[in-house]
Design a protein around this motif. Structure first.
Motif, PDB file in Angstrom:
ATOM      1  N   VAL A   8       0.830  -1.203   0.000  1.00  0.00           N
ATOM      2  CA  VAL A   8       0.000   0.000   0.000  1.00  0.00           C
ATOM      3  C   VAL A   8       0.862   1.249   0.000  1.00  0.00           C
ATOM      4  N   GLU A   9       0.671   2.073  -0.985  1.00  0.00           N
ATOM      5  CA  GLU A   9       1.280   3.389  -1.207  1.00  0.00           C
ATOM      6  C   GLU A   9       2.764   3.344  -1.525  1.00  0.00           C
ATOM      7  N   SER A  10       3.550   2.758  -0.646  1.00  0.00           N
ATOM      8  CA  SER A  10       4.981   2.667  -0.912  1.00  0.00           C
ATOM      9  C   SER A  10       5.524   1.413  -0.232  1.00  0.00           C
ATOM     10  N   PRO A  11       6.590   0.860  -0.787  1.00  0.00           N
ATOM     11  CA  PRO A  11       7.148  -0.357  -0.181  1.00  0.00           C
ATOM     12  C   PRO A  11       7.845  -0.057   1.143  1.00  0.00           C
ATOM     13  N   ILE A  12       8.007  -1.091   1.934  1.00  0.00           N
ATOM     14  CA  ILE A  12       8.758  -0.971   3.192  1.00  0.00           C
ATOM     15  C   ILE A  12      10.251  -0.866   2.859  1.00  0.00           C
ATOM     16  N   GLU A  13      10.723  -1.704   1.948  1.00  0.00           N
ATOM     17  CA  GLU A  13      12.122  -1.679   1.508  1.00  0.00           C
ATOM     18  C   GLU A  13      12.163  -1.152   0.077  1.00  0.00           C
ATOM     19  N   PHE A  14      12.181  -2.075  -0.882  1.00  0.00           N
ATOM     20  CA  PHE A  14      12.067  -1.780  -2.308  1.00  0.00           C
ATOM     21  C   PHE A  14      10.917  -2.641  -2.819  1.00  0.00           C
ATOM     22  N   LEU A  15      10.266  -2.216  -3.875  1.00  0.00           N
ATOM     23  CA  LEU A  15       9.113  -2.973  -4.383  1.00  0.00           C
ATOM     24  C   LEU A  15       9.431  -4.449  -4.575  1.00  0.00           C
ATOM     25  N   GLU A  16      10.522  -4.753  -5.260  1.00  0.00           N
ATOM     26  CA  GLU A  16      10.812  -6.158  -5.538  1.00  0.00           C
ATOM     27  C   GLU A  16      11.131  -6.931  -4.257  1.00  0.00           C
ATOM     28  N   ASP A  17      11.749  -6.286  -3.270  1.00  0.00           N
ATOM     29  CA  ASP A  17      12.021  -6.947  -1.990  1.00  0.00           C
ATOM     30  C   ASP A  17      10.715  -7.233  -1.245  1.00  0.00           C
ATOM     31  N   ASP A  18       9.813  -6.259  -1.234  1.00  0.00           N
ATOM     32  CA  ASP A  18       8.523  -6.453  -0.578  1.00  0.00           C
ATOM     33  C   ASP A  18       7.726  -7.556  -1.277  1.00  0.00           C
ATOM     34  N   MET A  19       7.753  -7.554  -2.619  1.00  0.00           N
ATOM     35  CA  MET A  19       7.056  -8.590  -3.376  1.00  0.00           C
ATOM     36  C   MET A  19       7.614  -9.969  -3.043  1.00  0.00           C
ATOM     37  N   LEU A  20       8.925 -10.083  -2.989  1.00  0.00           N
ATOM     38  CA  LEU A  20       9.560 -11.362  -2.676  1.00  0.00           C
ATOM     39  C   LEU A  20       9.165 -11.819  -1.279  1.00  0.00           C
ATOM     40  N   GLN A  21       9.168 -10.905  -0.328  1.00  0.00           N
ATOM     41  CA  GLN A  21       8.823 -11.255   1.043  1.00  0.00           C
ATOM     42  C   GLN A  21       7.378 -11.752   1.133  1.00  0.00           C
ATOM     43  N   LEU A  22       6.452 -11.025   0.563  1.00  0.00           N
ATOM     44  CA  LEU A  22       5.050 -11.433   0.711  1.00  0.00           C
ATOM     45  C   LEU A  22       4.701 -12.649  -0.133  1.00  0.00           C
ATOM     46  N   LEU A  23       5.327 -12.829  -1.297  1.00  0.00           N
ATOM     47  CA  LEU A  23       5.054 -14.000  -2.124  1.00  0.00           C
ATOM     48  C   LEU A  23       5.777 -15.250  -1.625  1.00  0.00           C
ATOM     49  N   SER A  24       6.795 -15.066  -0.797  1.00  0.00           N
ATOM     50  CA  SER A  24       7.515 -16.200  -0.205  1.00  0.00           C
ATOM     51  C   SER A  24       6.801 -16.737   1.023  1.00  0.00           C
ATOM     52  N   GLY A  25       5.729 -16.065   1.421  1.00  0.00           N
ATOM     53  CA  GLY A  25       4.978 -16.500   2.599  1.00  0.00           C
ATOM     54  C   GLY A  25       5.570 -16.015   3.900  1.00  0.00           C
ATOM     55  N   LEU A  26       6.522 -15.105   3.816  1.00  0.00           N
ATOM     56  CA  LEU A  26       7.106 -14.542   5.026  1.00  0.00           C
ATOM     57  C   LEU A  26       6.157 -13.488   5.601  1.00  0.00           C
ATOM     58  N   ASP A  27       6.322 -13.178   6.870  1.00  0.00           N
ATOM     59  CA  ASP A  27       5.482 -12.172   7.512  1.00  0.00           C
ATOM     60  C   ASP A  27       5.724 -10.825   6.832  1.00  0.00           C
ATOM     61  N   TYR A  28       4.680 -10.222   6.319  1.00  0.00           N
ATOM     62  CA  TYR A  28       4.800  -8.923   5.653  1.00  0.00           C
ATOM     63  C   TYR A  28       3.637  -8.048   6.078  1.00  0.00           C
ATOM     64  N   LYS A  29       3.966  -6.848   6.504  1.00  0.00           N
ATOM     65  CA  LYS A  29       2.939  -5.870   6.858  1.00  0.00           C
ATOM     66  C   LYS A  29       3.183  -4.630   6.037  1.00  0.00           C
ATOM     67  N   HIS A  30       2.138  -4.199   5.311  1.00  0.00           N
ATOM     68  CA  HIS A  30       2.283  -2.992   4.496  1.00  0.00           C
ATOM     69  C   HIS A  30       2.332  -1.751   5.388  1.00  0.00           C
ATOM     70  N   THR A  31       2.601  -0.626   4.789  1.00  0.00           N
ATOM     71  CA  THR A  31       2.836   0.632   5.485  1.00  0.00           C
ATOM     72  C   THR A  31       1.747   0.991   6.491  1.00  0.00           C
ATOM     73  N   TYR A  32       0.489   0.680   6.201  1.00  0.00           N
ATOM     74  CA  TYR A  32      -0.610   1.103   7.064  1.00  0.00           C
ATOM     75  C   TYR A  32      -1.207  -0.014   7.901  1.00  0.00           C
ATOM     76  N   GLU A  33      -0.567  -1.172   7.892  1.00  0.00           N
ATOM     77  CA  GLU A  33      -1.070  -2.313   8.640  1.00  0.00           C
ATOM     78  C   GLU A  33      -0.540  -2.296  10.068  1.00  0.00           C
ATOM     79  N   ASP A  34      -1.409  -2.606  11.013  1.00  0.00           N
ATOM     80  CA  ASP A  34      -0.983  -2.635  12.428  1.00  0.00           C
ATOM     81  C   ASP A  34      -0.167  -3.864  12.739  1.00  0.00           C
TER      82      ASP A  34
END
Length: 131
Positions: A105-131
């Protein structure tokens, strides 16, 4: 500005991490993606072209659904409300069964491709506005 000016410039300027896009390629195989953006939004103008550059670099061949919102983040069809869009751009990833995996959401936590890899790998990922 016409979208072609900012989209092409940002797409051409973005250099995705080759190692990450190589790791992303097999993870994207059965993924469907919906993108909400605003052509008026500076974050969308920066992130959306980079996102498509990453997909191209990873060899993603499926079509993404791209939905533009107005300045109130609404669409005539009501799809922005249906998908719970609060900020743009929003990149939503779905598995082969059509279940949402996660979203950026809005902007990646790290870089877009890193965030994509993290969330598609099934690792814990929380977007910018997630608690």
């Amino acid at each position: 500005k016409p979208h072609s000016e900012w989209f092409v410039a940002e797409y051409d300027a973005y250099r995705p991490f080759g190692k990450t896009t190589t790791l992303l390629a097999p993870l994207l195989k059965d993924i469907d993606i919906v993108v909400f953006m605003g052509t008026w939004c500076s974050d969308s103008q920066l992130q959306v072209p980079a996102f498509y550059n990453i997909l191209d670099a990873a060899g993603y061949t499926k079509k993404t659904k791209l939905i533009a919102v107005d300045t109130d983040k609404k669409t005539p069809s009501g799809s922005a409300e249906k998908y719970g869009i609060t900020n743009v751009p929003t990149f939503i990833f779905y598995n082969a069964e059509g279940v949402e995996i996660n979203r950026i959401v809005e902007s990646p936590i790290e870089f877009l491709e890193d965030d994509m890899l993290q969330l598609l790998s099934g690792l814990d990922y929380k977007h910018t506005y997630e608690d």
